[in-house]
Design an enzyme around this catalytic site. Sequence first.
Site, short mmCIF file in Angstrom:
data_model
loop_
_atom_site.label_atom_id
_atom_site.label_comp_id
_atom_site.label_asym_id
_atom_site.label_seq_id
_atom_site.Cartn_x
_atom_site.Cartn_y
_atom_site.Cartn_z
N ASP A 7 20.40 -31.21 -12.56
CA ASP A 7 20.48 -32.05 -11.38
C ASP A 7 19.60 -31.47 -10.28
O ASP A 7 19.37 -30.25 -10.23
CB ASP A 7 21.93 -32.16 -10.88
CG ASP A 7 22.06 -33.18 -9.76
OD1 ASP A 7 21.82 -34.37 -10.02
OD2 ASP A 7 22.40 -32.79 -8.63
N GLU A 9 18.55 -31.91 -5.88
CA GLU A 9 18.69 -32.51 -4.56
C GLU A 9 17.29 -32.56 -3.95
O GLU A 9 16.46 -31.68 -4.21
CB GLU A 9 19.64 -31.72 -3.66
CG GLU A 9 21.06 -31.64 -4.17
CD GLU A 9 21.74 -33.00 -4.31
OE1 GLU A 9 21.35 -33.92 -3.56
OE2 GLU A 9 22.63 -33.13 -5.16
N ASP A 52 19.29 -39.75 5.94
CA ASP A 52 20.25 -40.20 4.93
C ASP A 52 20.43 -39.14 3.84
O ASP A 52 21.55 -38.89 3.38
CB ASP A 52 19.80 -41.51 4.29
CG ASP A 52 19.92 -42.68 5.25
OD1 ASP A 52 20.63 -42.54 6.26
OD2 ASP A 52 19.30 -43.73 5.00
N HIS A 57 23.35 -34.12 1.12
CA HIS A 57 23.36 -32.74 0.59
C HIS A 57 23.62 -31.67 1.65
O HIS A 57 24.03 -30.55 1.31
CB HIS A 57 22.07 -32.43 -0.16
CG HIS A 57 20.80 -32.67 0.62
ND1 HIS A 57 20.48 -31.97 1.75
CD2 HIS A 57 19.77 -33.53 0.40
CE1 HIS A 57 19.30 -32.36 2.21
NE2 HIS A 57 18.86 -33.32 1.42
N HIS A 152 26.94 -33.42 -1.96
CA HIS A 152 26.26 -33.30 -3.24
C HIS A 152 25.61 -31.92 -3.32
O HIS A 152 24.95 -31.47 -2.38
CB HIS A 152 25.17 -34.37 -3.37
CG HIS A 152 25.71 -35.73 -3.61
ND1 HIS A 152 25.14 -36.62 -4.49
CD2 HIS A 152 26.80 -36.36 -3.11
CE1 HIS A 152 25.85 -37.74 -4.50
NE2 HIS A 152 26.85 -37.61 -3.66
N ASP A 157 27.15 -30.58 -9.26
CA ASP A 157 26.99 -31.87 -9.94
C ASP A 157 26.64 -31.68 -11.41
O ASP A 157 27.09 -32.45 -12.27
CB ASP A 157 25.91 -32.70 -9.25
CG ASP A 157 26.39 -33.27 -7.92
OD1 ASP A 157 27.55 -33.02 -7.56
OD2 ASP A 157 25.61 -33.95 -7.24
#
EC number: 2.7.7.7
Length: 240
Positions: A7, A9, A52, A57, A152, A157
Amino acid sequence: MRQIFFDTETTGLQAEGGDRIIEIGCVEMINRQLTGNNLHLYINPQRASHEDALRVHGLTEAFLSDKPLFAQIAEQLLGFLAGAELVIHNAPFDIGFVNAELKRLRKPPITDVVGSVRDTLLMARDMFPGKANSLDALCRRLEVDNSNRKLHGALLDAELLAEVYIRLTRGQDSLVMDDAGEAGSDSNEFRVAALDLRGFDLPVPQASADELAAHEKVLLELDKASGGKRIWKAPEQISA
């Protein structure tokens, strides 16, 4: 089989528009067992995150300012991923960002390095068509505890995705090891003894006179409405 649950970010949603990777989480599993050999990296993107994305995160420009550039961790990342199956939720997003970073370094795409890529979002859509299939939705549906997921985070994750994947593929109920050191072993299975149902005297309820009369009334109304073409008749009516 070696699998890496992967994963990222990012500073935003547009890899080709200049957004960059800021965090990478990799969780290793071999033959459906977590090894603990994980890789977690923060990366200085040399730019600010969109508002956003920052709300998702929480990784600020100040926090990332002293972290290595992607160019400095690229070989470490590629070496860790080499030959493995990448398991990613919404794979095109993460693969697109990694490939954009590699392209800046004039390196081949990540698919030239790994063995294969598996997208758990596509798997979930096949299994649960028409339903929400985000990672949070799957955690709720498959009873995976994601109570620590306030923001997140790539490593968290990836860990959640590993648990979700095990439950999606039905190979075992959990990644948690039992006392014998083996997940999903027969020793933890709940077994029910077989029962001979022939020994039970099951009651057969009988309709009352009022119920029989009400039933007959409905049948007569159906007969009238169908012009005498009602198929279901009482035995005495059939013999007549």
